[in-house]
Design a protein around this motif. Structure first.
Motif, PDB file in Angstrom:
ATOM      1  N   UNK A  36       0.822  -1.208   0.000  1.00 21.83           N
ATOM      2  CA  UNK A  36       0.000   0.000   0.000  1.00 21.83           C
ATOM      3  C   UNK A  36       0.856   1.257   0.000  1.00 21.83           C
ATOM      4  N   UNK A  37       2.114   1.130  -0.397  1.00 24.70           N
ATOM      5  CA  UNK A  37       3.007   2.290  -0.449  1.00 24.70           C
ATOM      6  C   UNK A  37       2.529   3.259  -1.527  1.00 24.70           C
ATOM      7  N   UNK A  38       2.678   4.555  -1.231  1.00 24.12           N
ATOM      8  CA  UNK A  38       2.313   5.569  -2.213  1.00 24.12           C
ATOM      9  C   UNK A  38       3.245   5.462  -3.408  1.00 24.12           C
ATOM     10  N   UNK A  39       2.682   5.400  -4.589  1.00 24.59           N
ATOM     11  CA  UNK A  39       3.479   5.318  -5.808  1.00 24.59           C
ATOM     12  C   UNK A  39       3.820   3.906  -6.244  1.00 24.59           C
ATOM     13  N   UNK A  40       3.389   2.906  -5.480  1.00 20.81           N
ATOM     14  CA  UNK A  40       3.676   1.529  -5.887  1.00 20.81           C
ATOM     15  C   UNK A  40       2.915   1.179  -7.157  1.00 20.81           C
ATOM     16  N   UNK A  41       3.576   0.450  -8.043  1.00 23.18           N
ATOM     17  CA  UNK A  41       2.952  -0.038  -9.266  1.00 23.18           C
ATOM     18  C   UNK A  41       3.569  -1.381  -9.604  1.00 23.18           C
ATOM     19  N   UNK A  42       2.757  -2.267 -10.144  1.00 29.00           N
ATOM     20  CA  UNK A  42       3.300  -3.564 -10.562  1.00 29.00           C
ATOM     21  C   UNK A  42       4.311  -3.394 -11.688  1.00 29.00           C
ATOM     22  N   UNK A  43       4.271  -2.242 -12.381  1.00 29.44           N
ATOM     23  CA  UNK A  43       5.222  -1.999 -13.458  1.00 29.44           C
ATOM     24  C   UNK A  43       6.651  -1.821 -12.930  1.00 29.44           C
TER      25      UNK A  43
END
Length: 143
Positions: A126-133
């Motif tokens: 749930x970190x801000x800016x996390x993306x699977x990319x």
């Protein structure tokens, strides 16, 4: 009101220059100081009252919501509108979203060429800016 106030200032300036030409022994500053009460704020003259009203009008104008940029031209079915003077049909907006999605799918499936079965995602992150990319277990997506 602002234009009228500017016109008054220019009139005072013209009068100062006229007085300087008619009385050359006195400079422009002296003539300006003679007329100062007529064109400064917080005096009991017309310019001051007009300037005060201009401040109130500006405050009201800045606090007032501007006119809408969208005008519905079809108020029965709500299918057409004017946006900044250009006619827009609701069906055209749907086409835009369809074309954008089709382009994204094409880029994702053909240009990137990544198999869906090899992608990983941290669903509890749930970190801000996390993306699977940018997930470390997806090295094929680094480009």
């Amino acid at each position: 009101m602002a234009k009228f106030e500017c016109c008054m200032c220019l009139t005072f300036l013209q009068e100062i220059h006229h007085c300087t030409q008619s009385e050359p022994q006195r400079d422009q500053l002296e003539h300006c100081l003679d007329m100062e009460n007529f064109f400064v704020e917080k005096t009991h003259y017309t310019f001051s009252h007009l300037h005060s009203l201009q401040h109130r009008a500006s405050a009201l104008a800045y606090d007032t919501m501007s006119l809408p940029q969208v005008w519905w031209t079809d108020t029965k079915t709500w299918q057409t509108m004017l946006y900044r003077g250009e006619e827009v049909r609701f069906a055209d907006l749907c086409n835009v979203f369809q074309e954008v999605e089709a382009k994204l799918v094409q880029v994702w499936e053909q240009d990137i060429r990544v198999g869906y079965d090899k992608m990983a995602d941290d669903l509890v992150n749930k970190d801000v800016g996390y993306s699977f990319l940018s997930y470390l277990r997806n090295p094929q997506l680094t480009h």
